[in-house]
Design an enzyme around this catalytic site. Structure first.
Site, mmCIF file in Angstrom:
data_model
loop_
_atom_site.group_PDB
_atom_site.id
_atom_site.type_symbol
_atom_site.label_atom_id
_atom_site.label_comp_id
_atom_site.label_asym_id
_atom_site.label_seq_id
_atom_site.Cartn_x
_atom_site.Cartn_y
_atom_site.Cartn_z
ATOM 1 C CB VAL A 51 21.868 19.719 6.982
ATOM 2 C CG1 VAL A 51 21.168 20.872 7.688
ATOM 3 C CG2 VAL A 51 21.084 18.428 7.165
ATOM 4 C CG ASP A 52 24.307 24.544 2.152
ATOM 5 O OD1 ASP A 52 24.945 25.193 3.008
ATOM 6 O OD2 ASP A 52 24.382 24.771 0.938
ATOM 7 C CB SER A 53 23.654 27.153 7.214
ATOM 8 O OG SER A 53 24.989 27.359 6.773
#
Length: 308
Positions: free
Chosen positions: A182-184
């Protein structure tokens, strides 16, 4: 033999201060300098007690435990029992980590090797060679610095793995079970439907997708040349996602609309209401820790089911 009591006391004072600092850093607690100094001073008094007529009492484990309780209480205060116990146990952990490291390095450098009847044997006499002052003065700060960096690495790794989720991707008859990051920093959206885009590493799964689709994803210009590409069963699913990398002009990623994206995080099952999967033909994780990059909005805009 001369004993320089003032030097030994000063060494213990500084070492106690460093151990309390390391404890505070491990627990991410606010460092109050005067508390650390007072706690270190109290801890160093044990040296004076050991060389006094009360040496037997000073060397008793119960006395050392009481001193540790006072040291930690002064250095970090008492808010609740669990808070205090955590500080005490971490202080002992830091002490054993540094002390054990110094003993280990000492024996690593000082042991003797002999060969007896073809067998390699190690030999040490008594309690081993006395550890020199120079070794203590140099080794303790180095091990303190090494331990601090290792704890920081462990914390960073833990934060990283907190962002790893299990992903189930279903497109027609293709079902993939993936590890997703999960990469902002992933802010890719379909400009028309505003659907968030997941980036898939196809280096492992290329043979599962239609060959013509993979060729199109590698050469986007094929989409505008009907004579250079063959049709495939996923044509109605294809989308073009514009993006721009650092120092690059606008480019495009080929994406498809899947039948279902399910993200498993903890005991929650997140079914993504709408989302696309873009194909990337370079390895996303050199260590193989994840297979796709998950858009953070997929976790927000999904329906959540709690596993029973």
């Amino acid at each position: 033999m001369s004993i320089y009591l003032d030097v030994i006391w000063l060494l213990n004072f500084f070492f106690d201060a460093l151990l309390l600092l390391l404890t505070a850093m491990i627990l991410k607690r606010k460092i109050v300098k005067w508390r650390i100094l007072v706690g270190s001073f109290i801890g160093s008094l044990l040296v004076l007690l050991v060389v006094s007529p009360f040496a037997e009492i000073g060397s008793h484990p119960v006395t050392k435990l009481l001193f540790s309780i006072v040291i930690v209480g002064v250095a970090f205060g008492y808010k609740r029992f669990r808070y205090f116990l955590q500080g005490l146990l971490t202080f002992y952990f830091a002490t054993f980590m540094i002390g054990g490291g110094m003993i280990g390095v000492h024996y690593f450098l000082e042991f003797d090797v002999q060969v007896f009847d073809g067998t390699i044997m190690t030999q040490s006499t008594g309690y081993g060679n006395p550890i020199s002052w120079g070794f203590v003065l140099i080794g303790f700060p180095l091990l303190w610095y090494f331990s601090k960096n290792r704890m920081d690495d462990i914390e960073t790794k833990q934060v990283f793995y907190d962002q790893i989720v299990a992903v189930k991707l279903e497109v027609d008859d293709v079902i993939l079970h993936l590890q997703g990051l999960v990469d902002s920093g992933n802010q890719l959206f379909d400009p028309i439907t505003k659907s968030p885009v997941m980036i898939l590493d196809t280096t492992k799964y290329e043979e599962l997708f239609p060959k013509a689709l993979m060729e199109q994803s590698k050469n986007i210009e094929l989409l505008t040349n009907d004579s250079s590409t063959e049709s495939h069963k996923w044509e109605s699913r294809v989308r073009l996602i514009p993006y721009r990398g650092v120092g690059q002009e606008h480019q495009f990623l080929l994406a498809v609309k899947p039948d279902r994206i399910t993200i498993y995080h903890g005991n929650e099952e997140n079914i993504v209401k709408k989302g696309l999967v873009a194909f990337n033909h370079t390895t996303l994780s050199t260590d193989g820790e994840y297979d796709c990059i998950v858009h953070p909005k997929m976790l927000v805009s999904s329906s959540i089911q709690t596993a029973s």
